[in-house]
Design an enzyme around this catalytic site. Structure first.
Site, PDB file in Angstrom:
ATOM      1  N   ASN A 169     -41.163 -27.205 111.928  1.00 42.98           N
ATOM      2  CA  ASN A 169     -42.620 -27.252 111.792  1.00 42.98           C
ATOM      3  C   ASN A 169     -42.953 -26.586 110.452  1.00 42.98           C
ATOM      4  O   ASN A 169     -42.959 -25.367 110.351  1.00 42.98           O
ATOM      5  CB  ASN A 169     -43.277 -26.502 112.958  1.00 42.98           C
ATOM      6  CG  ASN A 169     -44.790 -26.412 112.798  1.00 42.98           C
ATOM      7  OD1 ASN A 169     -45.369 -27.065 111.938  1.00 42.98           O
ATOM      8  ND2 ASN A 169     -45.417 -25.593 113.627  1.00 42.98           N
ATOM      9  N   TRP A 170     -43.217 -27.422 109.468  1.00 38.33           N
ATOM     10  CA  TRP A 170     -43.464 -26.879 108.115  1.00 38.33           C
ATOM     11  C   TRP A 170     -44.851 -26.267 107.968  1.00 38.33           C
ATOM     12  O   TRP A 170     -45.141 -25.643 106.962  1.00 38.33           O
ATOM     13  CB  TRP A 170     -43.258 -27.989 107.058  1.00 38.33           C
ATOM     14  CG  TRP A 170     -41.821 -28.235 106.742  1.00 38.33           C
ATOM     15  CD1 TRP A 170     -40.737 -27.735 107.399  1.00 38.33           C
ATOM     16  CD2 TRP A 170     -41.299 -29.045 105.677  1.00 38.33           C
ATOM     17  NE1 TRP A 170     -39.572 -28.188 106.817  1.00 38.33           N
ATOM     18  CE2 TRP A 170     -39.894 -28.991 105.754  1.00 38.33           C
ATOM     19  CE3 TRP A 170     -41.885 -29.825 104.675  1.00 38.33           C
ATOM     20  CZ2 TRP A 170     -39.059 -29.665 104.861  1.00 38.33           C
ATOM     21  CZ3 TRP A 170     -41.057 -30.503 103.790  1.00 38.33           C
ATOM     22  CH2 TRP A 170     -39.657 -30.415 103.883  1.00 38.33           C
ATOM     23  N   HIS A 228     -50.296 -26.568 119.350  1.00 35.65           N
ATOM     24  CA  HIS A 228     -49.665 -25.389 118.748  1.00 35.65           C
ATOM     25  C   HIS A 228     -50.649 -24.216 118.800  1.00 35.65           C
ATOM     26  O   HIS A 228     -51.856 -24.401 118.661  1.00 35.65           O
ATOM     27  CB  HIS A 228     -49.282 -25.691 117.290  1.00 35.65           C
ATOM     28  CG  HIS A 228     -48.432 -24.606 116.698  1.00 35.65           C
ATOM     29  ND1 HIS A 228     -48.968 -23.444 116.211  1.00 35.65           N
ATOM     30  CD2 HIS A 228     -47.092 -24.497 116.549  1.00 35.65           C
ATOM     31  CE1 HIS A 228     -47.980 -22.667 115.779  1.00 35.65           C
ATOM     32  NE2 HIS A 228     -46.827 -23.284 115.973  1.00 35.65           N
ATOM     33  N   GLU A 287     -51.489 -22.089 116.744  1.00 32.61           N
ATOM     34  CA  GLU A 287     -52.372 -21.960 115.569  1.00 32.61           C
ATOM     35  C   GLU A 287     -53.545 -22.935 115.670  1.00 32.61           C
ATOM     36  O   GLU A 287     -54.659 -22.622 115.248  1.00 32.61           O
ATOM     37  CB  GLU A 287     -51.559 -22.173 114.277  1.00 32.61           C
ATOM     38  CG  GLU A 287     -50.663 -20.979 114.007  1.00 32.61           C
ATOM     39  CD  GLU A 287     -49.399 -21.282 113.214  1.00 32.61           C
ATOM     40  OE1 GLU A 287     -49.320 -22.345 112.571  1.00 32.61           O
ATOM     41  OE2 GLU A 287     -48.480 -20.442 113.255  1.00 32.61           O
ATOM     42  N   GLU A 309     -43.537 -21.344 123.325  1.00 35.77           N
ATOM     43  CA  GLU A 309     -43.728 -20.569 122.105  1.00 35.77           C
ATOM     44  C   GLU A 309     -44.555 -19.322 122.409  1.00 35.77           C
ATOM     45  O   GLU A 309     -45.794 -19.352 122.348  1.00 35.77           O
ATOM     46  CB  GLU A 309     -44.465 -21.411 121.057  1.00 35.77           C
ATOM     47  CG  GLU A 309     -43.692 -22.637 120.627  1.00 35.77           C
ATOM     48  CD  GLU A 309     -43.892 -22.913 119.138  1.00 35.77           C
ATOM     49  OE1 GLU A 309     -42.890 -23.078 118.443  1.00 35.77           O
ATOM     50  OE2 GLU A 309     -45.055 -22.924 118.676  1.00 35.77           O
ATOM     51  N   GLY A 320     -43.897 -16.319 113.865  1.00 34.62           N
ATOM     52  CA  GLY A 320     -44.102 -15.817 112.520  1.00 34.62           C
ATOM     53  C   GLY A 320     -44.078 -14.297 112.421  1.00 34.62           C
ATOM     54  O   GLY A 320     -44.458 -13.730 111.403  1.00 34.62           O
ATOM     55  N   SER A 343     -39.829 -17.367 115.771  1.00 38.49           N
ATOM     56  CA  SER A 343     -38.849 -16.635 114.967  1.00 38.49           C
ATOM     57  C   SER A 343     -37.400 -16.998 115.289  1.00 38.49           C
ATOM     58  O   SER A 343     -36.521 -16.135 115.277  1.00 38.49           O
ATOM     59  CB  SER A 343     -39.071 -15.124 115.076  1.00 38.49           C
ATOM     60  OG  SER A 343     -40.378 -14.799 114.622  1.00 38.49           O
ATOM     61  N   GLY A 368     -40.470 -22.598 112.577  1.00 39.15           N
ATOM     62  CA  GLY A 368     -41.445 -22.511 111.499  1.00 39.15           C
ATOM     63  C   GLY A 368     -40.808 -21.951 110.239  1.00 39.15           C
ATOM     64  O   GLY A 368     -40.216 -22.675 109.431  1.00 39.15           O
ATOM     65  N   GLY A 369     -40.881 -20.639 110.071  1.00 41.80           N
ATOM     66  CA  GLY A 369     -40.429 -19.989 108.834  1.00 41.80           C
ATOM     67  C   GLY A 369     -39.038 -20.417 108.379  1.00 41.80           C
ATOM     68  O   GLY A 369     -38.842 -20.791 107.216  1.00 41.80           O
TER      69      GLY A 369
HETATM   70  P1  PGA Z   1     -41.802 -19.341 113.405  1.00 48.63           P
HETATM   71  O1  PGA Z   1     -42.842 -20.462 113.873  1.00 48.63           O
HETATM   72  O2  PGA Z   1     -40.417 -19.921 113.553  1.00 48.63           O
HETATM   73  O3  PGA Z   1     -42.161 -19.049 111.976  1.00 48.63           O
HETATM   74  O4  PGA Z   1     -42.008 -18.156 114.300  1.00 48.63           O
HETATM   75  C1  PGA Z   1     -42.593 -21.224 115.022  1.00 48.63           C
HETATM   76  C2  PGA Z   1     -43.751 -22.148 115.272  1.00 48.63           C
HETATM   77  O5  PGA Z   1     -44.891 -21.790 114.953  1.00 48.63           O
HETATM   78  O6  PGA Z   1     -43.572 -23.263 115.791  1.00 48.63           O
END
Ligand code: PGA
Length: 251
Positions: free
Chosen positions: A11-12, A92, A94, A164, A170, A211, A232-233
């Site tokens: 997930n960019w 998600h 966010e 998640e 993050g 993470s 993500g990261g």
């Molecule tokens: P992260 O993000 O790996 O940076 O914690 C995961 C995500 O938001 O899907």
């Protein structure tokens, strides 16, 4: 029984450019992973979707629940399909937190994706406060109930769920493998008891997100009910992302 085929998904978010597409594709080409064992998915910003070769699946990070029309700035399920997507991330945290997508919107999107022929990757998870209050399973059940209420069993056939925990996204904090496994097992059992048959729930892939990185991917992925990652990261670093892909064969 053989484990489900793993899904390692990037997930960019609102990151990435053409040089990252190029370096990521080059790094993935060197992994030599077995497609029978693992499927690799990249969810880039929409502007980059058409720039990938066929070596990976492409997915959207979000889309509109509406089919077409006067919705300035939005992208429909059919547009994602047209751009070569097979998956789309739905709900998600966010989107839920920063763009006010509530359970009802998330549920509408899940159904719209499934019926358009896109595979929804439904994200659910608790906040730190909810976990500390002992509410994790109640929160997961509530988020799943919202979707189950408006969906049919068929809508889940191609679906993926991503557990998640919001406190792990993050933040560098990762759920322990035991804690993640317990949430995943809860989700699978909940699905088998409610919207789908035990067989569908057994086949459905449940990803862990929060993470995930090369150092913790192997132990997370070796858990019985963890079928991949939504990353993500670490998915912005070709070496890290491909190390996670390689961790599948070690798990
Ligand atoms: P992260 O993000 O790996 O940076 O914690 C995961 C995500 O938001 O899907």
């Amino acid at each position: 029984m053989a484990k489900r085929r793993y899904l390692i998904a990037a997930n960019w978010k609102m990151n990435g450019d053409q040089p990252l597409v190029d370096s990521m594709q080059a790094a993935i080409a060197e992994t030599g992973y077995s497609p029978d064992e693992v499927e690799v998915l990249v969810c880039p910003p929409a502007t980059l979707m058409a720039n990938f070769n066929d070596a990976v699946e492409i997915g959207g990070q979000n889309f509109s629940q509406y089919a077409s029309g006067a919705y300035t700035g939005e992208i429909s399920a059919n547009m994602l399909l047209d751009a070569g997507c097979r998956y789309v991330i739905v709900g998600h945290s966010e989107r839920r937190e920063l763009f006010a997508e509530d359970d009802s919107v998330v549920a509408q999107k899940f159904v719209a994706a499934a019926r358009a022929g896109l595979r929804p990757v439904l994200c659910i998870g608790e906040t730190l406060e909810q976990r500390e209050q002992g509410e994790t399973e109640a929160v997961l059940a509530e988020q799943l109930t919202a979707v189950a209420t408006v969906s049919e069993a068929d809508d889940w056939q191609q679906a993926v769920v991503a557990y998640e925990p919001v406190w792990a996204i993050g933040t560098g904090k990762t759920a322990t493998p035991e804690l993640a496994q317990s949430a995943h097992a809860f989700i699978r059992q909940w699905l088998a008891d409610q919207p789908v048959t035990a067989a569908v729930a057994n086949d459905l892939r449940i990803l862990y997100g929060g993470s995930m990185k090369p150092g913790n991917a192997g132990t997370l992925l070796s858990q019985k009910d963890i079928d991949g990652g939504l990353i993500g990261g670490a998915s912005l670093q070709p070496d890290d992302f491909t190390a996670i892909i390689n961790a599948v064969s070690e798990s």
